[in-house]
Design an enzyme around this catalytic site. Structure first.
Site, mmCIF file in Angstrom:
data_model
loop_
_atom_site.group_PDB
_atom_site.id
_atom_site.type_symbol
_atom_site.label_atom_id
_atom_site.label_comp_id
_atom_site.label_asym_id
_atom_site.label_seq_id
_atom_site.Cartn_x
_atom_site.Cartn_y
_atom_site.Cartn_z
ATOM 1 C CG ASN A 112 36.369 -18.908 18.617
ATOM 2 O OD1 ASN A 112 35.640 -19.736 19.136
ATOM 3 N ND2 ASN A 112 37.359 -18.319 19.261
ATOM 4 C CB ILE A 138 41.701 -18.867 30.662
ATOM 5 C CG1 ILE A 138 40.950 -20.005 29.977
ATOM 6 C CG2 ILE A 138 40.850 -17.628 30.724
ATOM 7 C CD1 ILE A 138 39.776 -20.517 30.814
ATOM 8 C CB CYS A 200 37.873 -11.838 24.490
ATOM 9 S SG CYS A 200 36.885 -11.899 25.993
ATOM 10 C CB SER A 201 35.908 -16.250 23.435
ATOM 11 O OG SER A 201 37.078 -16.451 22.677
ATOM 12 C CG ASP A 205 37.792 -14.974 31.330
ATOM 13 O OD1 ASP A 205 37.442 -14.744 32.492
ATOM 14 O OD2 ASP A 205 37.584 -16.038 30.738
ATOM 15 N NE ARG A 246 37.855 -17.602 33.389
ATOM 16 C CZ ARG A 246 37.097 -18.522 32.807
ATOM 17 N NH1 ARG A 246 36.967 -19.735 33.343
ATOM 18 N NH2 ARG A 246 36.457 -18.241 31.680
#
Lengths: 522, 521
Positions: A112, A138, A200-201, A205, A246
């Protein structure tokens, strides 16, 4: 949670979603974090999801905060973001550092950086301890579930096919990774007394999964029926978990679909298996919530953020699942729940050796439509029925005792040939207690009404059990009400005690019948 | 035999570790003829700790400095660690344990010395004689008679003295049948299914040989069985081995050596779990244990189905008819027969279908999964049976009157026990050793009131129906590991279940009482 307090305040910096459109409008932030710091920090975070409070542990002031990844790239830094983290640390006077938990695998986080995102540099932030916890993204999760479901769909697989398939799907390994992250955070908060920032990002999630697992471990409130609804509202709905994307609620990008909240729900089930007495709700509760996340029957899980929900006036135009679940709560109770036990109060302590915490295949979820694969009898339903029956017996007993007392008093009055003056007052006393017993049968039938809704998800035998229960219970209140009325008549007419003696045997005969009904269908 | 020759130690100071959750125990360690004892100091609150030496499966010693460590791995899969002061003492104790735990003589074993308070010798040994079972069968049908043809064990050394046989077959014909079957195990009824009027039989394999020998009496016996059953009933012969010729069905039940190896690998895999759960399922797969569970249950279901659904008579046999045969017939009965699902009925089933039916416990359970000795006759067939029973109880949590506690107790006692029930390999040996008169029966030990809560299933609701389990992999669970070391929360849950159920019983037993002074009516 004991907020606001000296360290945390409710901030309206995100009023009208001015700072971050996927966050709620009201958020708790450290008192020392000014609007300038928050806005500055938000500019340095992916999708402007700045660090905000997820859970506050009031025993030691430690907290769990959540955010998205910093836009650090290879070398960028942001003073306000550093100040923000410092403010979080200062909000917990008991500890001189905070953990920053990046729930991604290190490799993903490093990749990233090339896109101008990444993770916190420990050198730039004072007093942070940085930690990677490798939960996959995911896409990996989606294909893992796909593989596991293929195994579930095999037509009479051999034991090897099944075990290999399960292992190769990696599903339970992913569940364990999420749980491990939650356990790490819960331990940091409760044992080390350190605050934790999780990201997380994008922070909607894995962060949601991990924060809610940690909250569940730390706080018994979230292990109750109501508390669990609050938990999902808090960490999932309000913090902008993208339900529409999602769970494919609308026609969208199939690559956005992933079983993120399913994994959280499974973590809860794994914990329930480990701590059978720690949760007020049962497995059925989880399965029904999971079902309705996909059903779109209720408004709770529509849209991707609070902002969208507000624009569509979801709250005014749809029903809430929570009200529905609460109405039928008798279906969702765990008969083994022990709120008072030392093991279920406070933080749940997981065993240290892995062999004592086996992650199991959740047959009740993934093969829920294969009745033949499920246990043929439900312990939960049976125990609930026993409990209800006990309660009913106790009430009958109480009523009988009162009646007996009454009869004896009448007898006494008779023998002593007392004046009638005392009788009306006594009678009014009786009628109030009569009302109170009449209330509870209503409760039963209320509970019972909900039983048929349970039967479709259960086997035929079970529904038979429920039906007989239903019949007997719904007839019972009438009987007892009648007999109570009769007893009232008896009292007034001062009949012989033989009537009084007759009633208990009738009742006990009725009880025996009800037992047999249960036995026969079980 | 003098035990004193084998005891090479006077005792030593030691610390006992029984697992990570249990606090260690300090005290004086002693070895007696049958036990390892740890007596805590006079101030200590805890009681004497006692281990039956017979239950030690493997022993490992390490010395360092002036102390030593002995690790004992028990047949019931417990692992114990003893830290002992003194190198010599450690060696002496280890040698004593080694010598005493591997004694093979039956009549010097502990059950012959065990005299617990409150139990009388001879009690409960006569709970389950074949005569009693015959009485039950005789109430349902008169096609059978009780024969004393095996009175002196000459016909079949592994059958009991009294055997139930078709009324139409005389004792001479039985003798011929016995000669045609391996080990003399001619077909005998295992279970009479009253609703369909059919019968489940078991035997050993016929000695047909390459010449395809036949035996008229054997065929007559099977004809007689069919004739005595429901009119028009067909017969099935279920061979538990692979492709051996038999009339109808075959199954691939695993026997002996592979089963023991599977058991050893399972326990190894579970031991590895203490470090890591990585690849747990592929390791579980590699040991095949659950595969054996699945096969055993499927075969039993097949037999039960033939009896109940097809109204057929079924003869089950393997090679010797003392292992997988018994596994199938006993499981089929649990599926079909509600009375075998009660505590008393299950004990009767174990006694009749395993002990009296000649399962060689002495050989099969000589060693468990930890032993370094090369397996000769060991096989955890009985353990596999217990596992399958647990699976039934897991899928039908209300249908068994007994709980996991009874299954675990049977596992423990089958491998090492102060009681005589599982001693020897056949009724003949038991007679020779006078087991029934000189040892106590496990059943009288288990049926004492104080044991009940541990052994019973509080959720039991009697049901007259057959219980057909799912044998799909998704429905089967690994039992032993979790059961041997149950996490504390599950104990808490068990208490709660008992509380809910006893609350109800208490309330049911209540009678209205009135505190007010009673007038004379």
């Amino acid at each position: 949670m004991g907020l606001p307090n000296n360290y945390w305040q409710l901030s309206d910096v995100n009023r009208d979603y001015r700072v971050c459109d996927s966050y709620p409008t009201e958020l708790y932030v450290p008192k020392s974090a000014t609007a300038h710091i928050i806005v500055g920090s938000s500019k340095f975070r992916s999708r402007r999801r700045f660090p905000a409070l997820s859970y506050y542990y009031k025993d030691n002031h430690a907290s769990i905060c959540r955010s998205s990844q910093p836009l650090s790239g290879f070398s960028a830094r942001c003073l306000e973001d550093e100040q923000m983290l410092q403010a979080i640390r200062k909000a917990n006077p008991g500890s001189d550092f905070i953990y920053v938990v990046d729930t991604r695998p290190k490799l993903n986080a490093m990749a990233n950086r090339a896109a101008g995102k990444g993770y916190e540099n420990e050198d730039n932030y004072s007093n942070i301890k940085f930690q990677f916890i490798g939960i996959e993204n995911i896409h990996v999760m989606r294909s893992s579930l796909q593989k596991m479901l293929e195994v579930c769909e095999l037509k009479s697989p051999s034991m090897s096919d099944f075990l290999w398939g399960l292992e190769n799907s990696g599903w339970l390994r992913h569940i364990k990774a999420i749980m491990d992250a939650g356990i790490f955070i819960a331990k940091a908060v409760s044992e080390e007394g350190a605050s934790v920032l999780v990201h997380c990002s994008d922070g909607w999630d894995r962060t949601a999964q991990v924060c809610s697992v940690a909250s569940l471990l730390l706080d018994p409130h979230y292990r109750t029926l109501k508390g669990f609804m609050v938990l999902i509202e808090k960490d999932w709905i309000s913090f902008g978990h993208k339900f529409n994307h999602r769970y494919g609620n609308l026609d969208g990008d199939p690559k956005e679909i992933s079983p993120v909240i399913d994994q959280f729900i499974e973590c809860v089930w794994q914990l329930m298996e480990q701590f059978p007495c720690a949760f007020e709700f049962n497995e059925r509760f989880l399965i029904h919530i999971q079902h309705h996340i996909y059903s779109c029957q209720f408004g709770n899980f529509l849209c991707n953020s609070q902002k969208e929900r507000q624009e569509l006036k979801i709250q005014e135009r749809t029903y809430s699942l929570w009200a529905h679940l609460w109405k039928n709560r008798a279906d969702y109770m765990n008969p083994l729940f022990r709120a008072d036990h030392s093991q279920t109060r406070g933080t749940l302590r997981l065993p240290t050796t892995p062999c004592n915490f086996m992650y199991k295949f959740w047959n009740g979820m993934y093969n829920r439509f294969e009745k033949g694969l499920q246990p043929r009898q439900s312990v939960t339903d049976y125990l609930m029925a026993v409990k209800e029956e006990t309660q009913q017996l106790e009430e009958e007993l109480e009523a009988l005792e009162e009646r007996l007392e009454k009869i004896q008093k009448v007898q006494l009055n008779h023998t002593k040939v007392k004046s009638k003056q005392s009788e009306p007052s006594k009678h009014s006393g009786f009628s109030t207690s009569d009302n109170s017993t009449a209330n509870t049968p209503q409760d039963y039938s209320g509970n019972m009404k909900s039983f048929p809704s349970r039967s479709p998800s259960q086997g035929d035998e079970d529904s038979a059990l429920i039906l007989t229960q239903d019949n007997l219970k719904s007839s019972d209140p009438d009987l007892s009400a009648n007999s109570d009325q009769e007893s009232g008549v008896e009292d007034l007419s001062c009949r012989s005690p033989s009537g009084g003696e007759c009633a208990p045997s009738e009742d006990s005969a009725k009880d025996r019948d009800s037992d047999e009904a249960v036995f026969l269908t079980a | 035999m003098e035990f004193s020759e084998l005891i090479r130690t006077g005792g030593a100071q030691a610390k006992l570790l029984r697992g990570p959750e249990v606090p260690p125990l300090h005290g004086t360690l002693c070895v007696t003829g049958h036990h390892l004892l740890l007596s805590p100091g006079p101030q200590a609150t805890s009681d004497l700790w006692l281990l039956l030496l017979r239950s030690v499966d493997s022993i490992e010693k390490r010395v360092s400095g002036d102390s030593g460590t002995i690790t004992l791995r028990c047949k019931d899969l417990r692992v114990l660690q003893l830290d002992i002061e003194g190198v010599e003492a450690t060696r002496d104790i280890a040698r004593s344990i080694e010598a005493l735990s591997s004694l093979e003589s039956v009549i010097t074993s502990f059950p012959f010395f065990y005299r617990p308070k409150g139990l009388r010798l001879g009690d409960a040994w006569h709970f389950h004689p074949p005569e009693r079972y015959y009485k039950r069968v005789a109430r349902e049908t008169n096609a059978w008679r009780l024969s004393e043809v095996n009175e002196d064990f000459s016909l079949c050394p592994s059958y009991p003295r009294a055997v139930i046989v078709p009324r139409a077959v005389d004792d001479d014909a039985l003798a011929c049948c016995a000669r045609f079957r391996q080990g003399g195990r001619f077909p005998v009824p295992s279970y009479h299914h009253a609703p369909s009027g059919t019968v489940l039989l078991r035997s050993s394999q016929p000695l047909t040989g390459p010449q395809k020998r036949r035996c008229a009496e054997d065929e007559e016996l099977l004809w007689a069985v069919l004739a005595g059953a429901r009119p028009g009933a067909r017969g099935f012969i279920l061979d538990t081995r692979s492709a051996q010729a038999a009339k109808q069905a075959h199954s691939h039940l695993c026997r002996g050596r592979p089963l023991q190896e599977s058991f050893v690998r399972l326990v190894e895999a579970c031991g590895y779990l203490a470090q890591s759960t990585d690849c747990w399922r592929s390791r579980l797969e590699a040991c095949h244990w659950l595969g054996h569970v699945k096969e055993a249950l499927s075969t039993a279901c097949l037999a039960a189905q033939a009896v109940e659904r097809e109204g057929a008579c079924v003869l089950v046999h393997g090679a010797e008819g003392t292992d997988s045969t018994l596994l199938v017939t006993s499981l089929a009965q649990l599926i079909l027969d509600p009375s075998s699902r009660t505590v008393a009925g299950f004990q009767e089933l174990v006694e009749r279908e395993w002990i009296q039916a000649g399962h060689p416990f002495q050989l099969r359970c000589a060693h468990s999964a930890f032993s370094h000795a090369r397996p000769k006759h060991e096989a955890p067939t009985f353990l596999l049976f217990l596992d399958c029973v647990w699976q039934l109880g897991h899928q039908f949590p209300l249908s068994l009157e007994f709980g996991e506690g009874l299954l675990l107790a049977l596992f423990e006692h089958a491998y090492a026990s102060p009681f005589g029930t599982f001693l020897c390999s056949s009724e003949k040996e038991r007679c020779l050793c006078e087991v029934r008169t000189r040892t106590h029966s496990l059943w009288s030990g288990l049926n004492q009131p104080k044991e009940q809560r541990k052994l019973r299933n509080p959720l039991y609701v009697p049901s007259p129906l057959a219980i057909w389990p799912s044998v799909e992999p998704q429905s089967l669970r690994l039992w032993l590991v979790s059961a041997l070391d149950p996490p504390e929360p599950s104990e808490v849950a068990r208490d709660k279940v008992w509380q809910i159920v006893t609350d109800k019983e208490k309330t049911e037993g209540c009678e209205p009482t009135v505190s007010a002074s009673e007038p004379q009516l």
